[in-house]
Design an enzyme around this catalytic site. Structure first.
Site, mmCIF file in Angstrom:
data_model
loop_
_atom_site.group_PDB
_atom_site.id
_atom_site.type_symbol
_atom_site.label_atom_id
_atom_site.label_comp_id
_atom_site.label_asym_id
_atom_site.label_seq_id
_atom_site.Cartn_x
_atom_site.Cartn_y
_atom_site.Cartn_z
ATOM 1 N N ASP A 273 0.845 -1.206 0.000
ATOM 2 C CA ASP A 273 0.000 0.000 0.000
ATOM 3 C C ASP A 273 0.875 1.249 0.000
ATOM 4 O O ASP A 273 1.993 1.239 0.527
ATOM 5 C CB ASP A 273 -0.887 -0.037 1.259
ATOM 6 C CG ASP A 273 -2.060 0.920 1.143
ATOM 7 O OD1 ASP A 273 -2.306 1.461 0.038
ATOM 8 O OD2 ASP A 273 -2.736 1.141 2.163
ATOM 9 N N ASN B 47 -10.879 -2.410 -6.408
ATOM 10 C CA ASN B 47 -9.991 -1.493 -7.140
ATOM 11 C C ASN B 47 -10.509 -1.089 -8.524
ATOM 12 O O ASN B 47 -10.011 -0.142 -9.133
ATOM 13 C CB ASN B 47 -8.578 -2.075 -7.268
ATOM 14 C CG ASN B 47 -7.778 -1.994 -5.987
ATOM 15 O OD1 ASN B 47 -6.874 -2.792 -5.746
ATOM 16 N ND2 ASN B 47 -8.092 -1.037 -5.118
#
Ligand code: FPP
Length: 261
Positions: free
Chosen positions: A38, A86
């Site tokens: 991330d 996503n």
């Protein structure tokens, strides 16, 4: 997994860092390490760059991490590359990521051959662009007979969708008589997950300081040790990996039992 101690020492020979290989018990390396990569976007934005540059930089971290895991003798490395959520990102970013997955895979195949790494995917691949899928299939075919570390790439992966899929498969088997109600067990569920055959992760690393699971391996992480680093994924390197392993080795894993002395 066996490892080459000479190669490992050379790999970790830089003495400028505040951690060294000697702090690690090489007999207690986590067997399966999983990573939520991330912070690519923030890494880029803080440098005044387009988010896409963060993803490109993230590829370098991933390559180094694959090598690190091989050097340390990790049996399996899994990474969260693209979640079922996503798709909500701007189309341009989604396209870039799909393209990056495919081009990276082709480029890194020689590394997988050299290091005997076997590739697998976690997630629903059917929704991926044809070109990406074709390259993924090539990666699977070309590494199928490798016997070294297993490298699992989670793409279009969502844990709730995965568990729902397993539940549906069990329901179907019960309805058809292939499975009796008494045989609906944890093993029956595990064997229907994308991770079937992989041991549960021993260590989960999340970069960029976020303290959540983001729909990742909810079933498999039941007894996993967590290590969260504030570093963004593009800044993650072999040394941060070593710090994560050191933290892992300092934990007392009880699996719900009592403290072992
Ligand atoms: C998280 O950063 C990262 C991703 C969603 C994509 C992961 C992709 C890579 C590391 C590129 C290389 C991967 C492969 C498999 C070739 P973010 O965009 O969520 O960052 P932010 O939270 O700062 O916005």
């Amino acid at each position: 997994m066996d490892f080459d101690s000479k190669k490992l020492e050379a790999y970790y020979s830089d003495a400028r860092e505040d951690i060294s290989l000697s702090e690690i018990d090489l007999d207690r390396i986590p067997s399966h390490v999983s990573i939520i990569m991330d912070g690519n976007g923030r890494w880029a934005q803080e440098r005044g760059l387009d988010r896409s540059r963060g993803h490109v930089a993230g590829v370098d971290s991933l390559r180094e991490t694959v090598t690190t895991c091989v050097r340390l003798g990790v049996d399996a490395l899994s990474v969260y590359a693209f979640s079922t959520e996503n798709w909500k990102r701007p189309q341009r970013e989604v396209n870039l990521l799909m393209h990056l997955f495919a081009t990276t895979l082709v480029k890194e195949l020689p590394l997988f051959h050299q290091e005997n790494v076997r590739l697998r995917f976690l997630g629903d691949l059917e929704a991926l662009p044809k070109e990406t899928l074709k390259v993924f299939q090539r990666g699977l075919d070309e590494t199928a007979d490798h016997t070294g570390m297993e490298f699992a790439l989670a793409v279009n992966y969502g844990s709730r969708a995965e568990i729902t899929r397993a539940a549906r498969s069990i329901a179907q088997d019960v309805a058809s008589g292939a499975l009796s109600l008494d045989d609906v067990s944890e093993e029956a569920i595990s064997s229907r997950l994308y991770t079937s055959g992989l041991p549960d992760p021993d260590l989960l690393i999340r970069t960029s300081g976020e303290l959540r699971l983001s729909n990742y391996l909810l079933w498999q992480l039941a007894y996993t040790e967590f290590y969260v680093t504030p570093k963004y994924w593009p800044d993650f390197d072999r040394w941060e990996f070593l710090r994560a392993v050191r933290a892992f080795q300092s934990r007392n894993r009880r699996f719900g039992g009592v403290v072992s002395k």
